[in-house]
Design a protein around this motif. Structure first.
Motif, PDB file in Angstrom:
ATOM      1  N   UNK A  33      39.394  -5.293  24.455  1.00  0.00           N
ATOM      2  CA  UNK A  33      39.389  -5.250  22.979  1.00  0.00           C
ATOM      3  C   UNK A  33      39.442  -6.690  22.471  1.00  0.00           C
ATOM      4  N   UNK A  34      38.301  -7.395  22.471  1.00  0.00           N
ATOM      5  CA  UNK A  34      38.325  -8.805  22.074  1.00  0.00           C
ATOM      6  C   UNK A  34      38.826  -8.992  20.637  1.00  0.00           C
ATOM      7  N   UNK A  35      39.584 -10.057  20.442  1.00  0.00           N
ATOM      8  CA  UNK A  35      40.096 -10.389  19.121  1.00  0.00           C
ATOM      9  C   UNK A  35      39.632 -11.792  18.745  1.00  0.00           C
ATOM     10  N   UNK A  36      39.475 -12.023  17.459  1.00  0.00           N
ATOM     11  CA  UNK A  36      39.023 -13.329  16.991  1.00  0.00           C
ATOM     12  C   UNK A  36      40.152 -14.168  16.410  1.00  0.00           C
ATOM     13  N   UNK A  37      41.272 -13.533  16.098  1.00  0.00           N
ATOM     14  CA  UNK A  37      42.413 -14.261  15.533  1.00  0.00           C
ATOM     15  C   UNK A  37      43.710 -13.653  16.040  1.00  0.00           C
ATOM     16  N   UNK A  38      44.686 -14.526  16.284  1.00  0.00           N
ATOM     17  CA  UNK A  38      45.998 -14.069  16.742  1.00  0.00           C
ATOM     18  C   UNK A  38      47.067 -14.711  15.860  1.00  0.00           C
ATOM     19  N   UNK A  39      47.998 -13.891  15.424  1.00  0.00           N
ATOM     20  CA  UNK A  39      49.119 -14.346  14.607  1.00  0.00           C
ATOM     21  C   UNK A  39      50.412 -13.953  15.310  1.00  0.00           C
ATOM     22  N   UNK A  40      51.399 -14.825  15.227  1.00  0.00           N
ATOM     23  CA  UNK A  40      52.712 -14.529  15.803  1.00  0.00           C
ATOM     24  C   UNK A  40      53.707 -14.436  14.650  1.00  0.00           C
ATOM     25  N   UNK A  41      54.498 -13.391  14.671  1.00  0.00           N
ATOM     26  CA  UNK A  41      55.509 -13.167  13.628  1.00  0.00           C
ATOM     27  C   UNK A  41      56.849 -12.808  14.289  1.00  0.00           C
TER      28      UNK A  41
END
Length: 83
Positions: free
Chosen positions: A70-78
């Motif tokens: 499931x490729x992703x283009x953006x990653x955010x950490x919270x």
């Protein structure tokens, strides 16, 4: 509506498993969740200190994230503390 909930649950389980396999155990132990939506992945960790470490680890994993099932283009950490 139920199918959307089931799909979201499956995506969360996929990413939780994927992250567990890719991250060092001490970092994986601090993950509290992961949510994928519209090609973006948000990963939750239990404290700000671990969030900083996770950001570095995910930067190193960028190529693997792009090649994942499931490729992703953006990653955010919270930060999301455990209840």
């Amino acid at each position: 509506m139920l199918s959307q909930i089931g799909d979201q649950t499956a995506r969360q389980a996929y990413w939780r498993s994927w992250l567990s396999e890719q991250l060092p155990h001490e970092l994986d132990a601090h993950l509290t969740g992961a949510v994928e939506r519209d090609g973006s992945l948000t990963v939750f960790v239990d404290s700000a200190a671990w969030a900083a470490r996770l950001r570095f680890a995910l930067t190193d994993l960028s190529p693997e994230l792009e090649r994942s099932e499931r490729p992703v283009r953006a990653v955010t950490v919270r930060v999301l503390p455990r209840r």
